[in-house]
Design an enzyme around this catalytic site. Sequence first.
Site, PDB file in Angstrom:
ATOM      1  N   HIS A 144       8.049   4.614  -1.330  1.00  0.00           N
ATOM      2  CA  HIS A 144       8.061   3.724  -2.496  1.00  0.00           C
ATOM      3  C   HIS A 144       7.701   2.297  -2.079  1.00  0.00           C
ATOM      4  CE1 HIS A 144      10.414   1.199  -5.475  1.00  0.00           C
ATOM      5  NE2 HIS A 144       9.672   1.930  -6.278  1.00  0.00           N
ATOM      6  N   HIS A 163       3.559  -4.986  -7.019  1.00  0.00           N
ATOM      7  CA  HIS A 163       4.361  -4.280  -8.013  1.00  0.00           C
ATOM      8  C   HIS A 163       4.215  -4.850  -9.417  1.00  0.00           C
ATOM      9  CE1 HIS A 163       8.052  -3.291 -10.317  1.00  0.00           C
ATOM     10  NE2 HIS A 163       7.773  -2.094  -9.842  1.00  0.00           N
TER      11      HIS A 163
HETATM   12  O1  G3P Z   1       6.341   4.682  -9.708  1.00  0.00           O
HETATM   13  C1  G3P Z   1       7.577   5.214  -9.391  1.00  0.00           C
HETATM   14  C2  G3P Z   1       8.492   4.068  -9.291  1.00  0.00           C
HETATM   15  O2  G3P Z   1       7.912   3.214  -8.357  1.00  0.00           O
HETATM   16  C3  G3P Z   1       8.608   3.432 -10.633  1.00  0.00           C
HETATM   17  O3  G3P Z   1       9.253   2.272 -10.581  1.00  0.00           O
HETATM   18  O4  G3P Z   1       9.161  -0.095 -10.995  1.00  0.00           O
HETATM   19  O5  G3P Z   1       9.191   0.722  -8.666  1.00  0.00           O
HETATM   20  O6  G3P Z   1       7.131   0.950 -10.032  1.00  0.00           O
HETATM   21  P1  G3P Z   1       8.631   0.912 -10.034  1.00  0.00           P
HETATM   22 CA    CA Z   2       5.707   2.359  -8.851  1.00  0.00          CA
END
Ligand code: G3P
Ligand code: CA
Length: 351
Positions: A44, A86
């Site tokens: 992530h 992000h």
């Molecule tokens: O894309 C999966 C997860 O990353 C969604 O949350 O806000 O971290 O992009 P975010």
């Molecule tokens: Ca994401």
Amino acid sequence: MKPIKAAGLLATMLLVGCAVTVNDRVLVGKDHVARWQEKLVIAHRGASGYLPEHTLAAKAMAYAQGAHFIEQDLVMSKDDHVVVLHDHYLDTVTDVHDVFPDRARADGRYYVVDFTLAELRQLAVSERFKVSGGVKAAVFESRFPLEKSSFRIATFAEEIELIQGLNQSTGRSVGIYPEIKSPAFHRGEGKDISAAVLEVLKTYGYDEQQDRVFLQCFDGNELQRIGRELLPAMNMTVPLVQLLGTGPEFRAALTPAGMKMVASYADGIGPSMQLIVERGSVAGKLKISKLVELAHDLGLVVHPYTFRRDLLPVYADDYDDLLKIFLDDIGVDGVFTDFPDLTVEYIESNL
Ligand code: G3P
Ligand code: CA
């Protein structure tokens, strides 16, 4: 072997041999995943538990820790480059306030789309922070220290070149998991971010179902447009993942009819973990929703987010316990994690 895990394996085996069809569309989700690895570790924003999110250093670390896929959140610059960040804001992970003090909009925020790539390259990237009373504080205090070392914004193309380069030098086949961020916002700025992202994917050879890529988005209308218009027009067939949050706009998608609709254009879902183990759960007494069952019955893969050793839900004793609940007991197909090393270690030791 526990009954739930055995049932999950059986379902996977059946689906591998017999692809699921929804509304006359053959899903590739389960089939796609089972070819490589039963449970996917998706880094992530990179190994973001250890290095500032979305930096090439964090991606290289995730790669070295054994992640199967590495995530890219994508936004666009003023001069139409797709960059890896992000948010479409710059002010929570860079020093933009110091470098370009006059470039904030009326709301006080600095927008990526107002800066050229050459300008973005002048910014130092740091661990995510918040500002209160003029004082910066890290969102995760025990992670990489603020304003240390040197990190920069990378383009999507540069990150793909890093991962593909490592694939060549290591002989591994790590995949990419790009997310199109804020398509409606970008449209309002005169930019078609989905088309731009697909162009980069195609340039780098990610254009067929069997390629190691999942393309994700929270915006269901945009994902349908990608699946039904853009991919066919570009002669591409990459698997799509519908992200699901806890807000009211996602409620319809969580019903049996809504999930069937999702399965008509997507190959998987990426739900918040709270949609699977619901609020009010405590250790030993979990409130588990029907979401995973519903999605699996339709042939959709399920990749929940976000698994963090330093931000555990109250019901989990520790990080391994959290992984056990989701991967082993509930049977999700992979997880988005800030800690790829711990997750790979868990899977290799327990599954
Ligand atoms: O894309 C999966 C997860 O990353 C969604 O949350 O806000 O971290 O992009 P975010
Ligand atoms: Ca994401």
